[in-house]
Design an enzyme around this catalytic site. Structure first.
Site, PDB file in Angstrom:
ATOM      1  N   GLU A  27       0.073  -1.504   5.678  1.00 43.73           N
ATOM      2  CA  GLU A  27       1.090  -1.041   6.639  1.00 43.73           C
ATOM      3  C   GLU A  27       0.818   0.398   7.060  1.00 43.73           C
ATOM      4  O   GLU A  27       1.002   0.765   8.218  1.00 43.73           O
ATOM      5  CB  GLU A  27       2.492  -1.152   6.030  1.00 43.73           C
ATOM      6  CG  GLU A  27       3.630  -0.883   7.011  1.00 43.73           C
ATOM      7  CD  GLU A  27       3.985   0.583   7.207  1.00 43.73           C
ATOM      8  OE1 GLU A  27       4.622   0.909   8.215  1.00 43.73           O
ATOM      9  OE2 GLU A  27       3.606   1.406   6.345  1.00 43.73           O
TER      10      GLU A  27
ATOM     11  N   ASP B  77       0.822  -1.212   0.000  1.00 45.70           N
ATOM     12  CA  ASP B  77       0.000   0.000   0.000  1.00 45.70           C
ATOM     13  C   ASP B  77       0.859   1.267   0.000  1.00 45.70           C
ATOM     14  O   ASP B  77       2.015   1.256   0.426  1.00 45.70           O
ATOM     15  CB  ASP B  77      -0.976   0.016   1.191  1.00 45.70           C
ATOM     16  CG  ASP B  77      -0.308  -0.128   2.555  1.00 45.70           C
ATOM     17  OD1 ASP B  77       0.626  -0.935   2.683  1.00 45.70           O
ATOM     18  OD2 ASP B  77      -0.716   0.589   3.497  1.00 45.70           O
TER      19      ASP B  77
HETATM   20 ZN   LIG Z   1       6.599   2.224   4.285  1.00 40.01          ZN
END
Ligand SMILES: [Zn+2]
Length: 415
Positions: free
Chosen positions: A153, A90
């Site tokens: 994340e 992401d």
């Molecule tokens: Zn990162």
């Protein structure tokens, strides 16, 4: 092997651009499956067994925004030692201020541009081509190499690295070493990060007509009292606490407190309502040090707010925990750190520095849930460029980091 990486320079850059062209923007978590499939297909084409892991059971794993993780395994002569390279798929939203298309993967003047160029699609490409260079060089590894692409994340990693760790797919039972190629700069090894305590305070007042505020109790007034006391009494104390961890930038080597948001009474931009606010909420972000026990971190906040309440008639509040992440750090004498140090010295001709991150990343899940202490972040790209407009990664650094990772994997997985 290192010459195989020089020869693959254009391939590494092309794959980075390809990854950038999949706009895995989080929030909301767009195009994760496309990106997982792109990485999975690449891994399958270079000898990895590939598995996809939808984050079943997580509320954010929805039909419109499925959370799909991918893990590739290339077996050596034995399952262990096992070196796992983990990158997040992401990226944060592009935001404004770009002079190039953030999702085009533009290559110009020795740089790859785009959202996620450094954080961390270049790192994923470095991991892939580090493993591939080992294969092209004909090295027969004793242990195994894994490469994973995980989701979310940037929003905590709960459907990504944490999910894999909870299910035992990323755990000390099968994995010895983890390198996360986050953009920590090509000559720095990031051992870990500070702790995070997000909490929310809600003050409750009593509604009344705004023309007669003395008839009510303003939750906003009470919140400003609390904020003021935290700022005057706690923040200077925190600034005086210093960690031995090599956190960069140096100003983050201390404990900190930020107010992430505050809201109370009439909504900003909403319909005018002449009322005394009966509710006010604020979200706080306390970053704590390895030297600060969490009970102290939480207890001193609670005690201060309790004192304000005791001194203020009608002040009523709730304090709720939102997220607690404990500090993590790989052992400084870890063989993983030593391998990366040797590799940095050989590739760059200078000594690596040890750093720690002011913010957290997926190492927390690898360490705390997966139980893998030998985990660090090392990867190409300049940390300060992450999340910025015109994010880029230097191609020389990308190639150098690929070499460093390849040398470290070779040493750790063993010949
Ligand atoms: Zn990162």
């Amino acid at each position: 092997m290192l010459s195989a990486i020089d020869d693959a320079r254009d391939e590494i850059v092309d794959f980075t651009s390809e990854l950038i062209r999949v706009p895995t923007v989080n929030p909301p978590g767009d195009a994760y499956e496309d990106c997982a499939r792109l990485l999975g297909a690449k891994l399958a084409s270079i000898g990895f067994e590939v598995e996809y892991f939808p984050a079943d059971g997580r509320p954010e794993h929805t039909r419109t925004h499925p959370r799909i993780n991918v893990v590739g395994l290339r077996r050596g002569r034995a399952p262990r030692p096992s070196v796992h390279l983990n990158g997040h798929l992401d990226v944060v939203p592009a935001g404004s201020g770009w002079t190039v298309d953030p999702f085009d993967g533009t290559v110009r003047d020795g740089r790859v541009y785009g959202r996620g160029a450094c954080d961390m699609k270049a790192g994923i490409a470095a991991a892939v081509f580090a493993a591939e260079a080992i294969r092209r060089a004909g090295a027969d590894l004793a242990g195994s190499v894994e490469i994973s692409g995980t989701v979310d994340e940037e929003s905590g990693g709960f459907a990504g690295a944490a999910w894999l760790a909870e299910r035992g797919r990323l755990s000390s039972a099968r994995t010895d070493y983890v390198i996360i190629p986050e953009p920590l700069n090509v000559d720095r090894i990031c051992l870990g990060h500070r702790g995070v305590y997000w909490f929310e305070i809600e003050t409750r007042g009593r509604i009344a007509h705004g023309s007669m505020p003395f008839l009510g109790v303003s939750a906003i007034d009470h919140m400003t009292l609390i904020v003021d006391r935290l700022r005057r009494e706690l923040v200077p104390v925190l600034a005086g606490r210093t960690t031995a961890m090599p956190v960069v930038p140096g100003a983050a080597r201390h404990a900190t407190l930020n107010i992430n948001g505050i809201a109370g009474g009439q909504a900003v931009g909403g319909i005018q309502t002449p009322c005394v606010a009966d509710r006010c909420r604020a979200v706080f972000d306390r970053r704590f040090l390895a030297e600060e026990p969490f009970d102290l971190v939480k207890g001193e906040i609670r005690a201060l707010v309790d004192r304000v309440a005791a001194q203020t008639p009608d002040l009523s509040f709730d304090l709720r925990d939102l997220m607690i992440v404990h500090p993590v750090s790989a052992p400084a004498d870890s063989p993983l750190v030593a391998s990366l140090e040797r590799a940095v010295q050989r590739v760059l001709g200078r000594a690596a520095t040890h750093v720690a991150s002011p913010g957290t990343y997926d190492q927390k899940h690898v360490d705390r849930i997966g139980g893998i202490r030998h985990c660090v972040a090392y990867g190409p790209g300049i940390l300060d460029l992450a999340h910025q407009p015109d994010e880029w990664c230097g191609i020389d650094d990308l190639v150098s980091a690929t070499k460093v990772i390849a040398l470290a994997v070779l040493e750790l997985a063993g010949l």
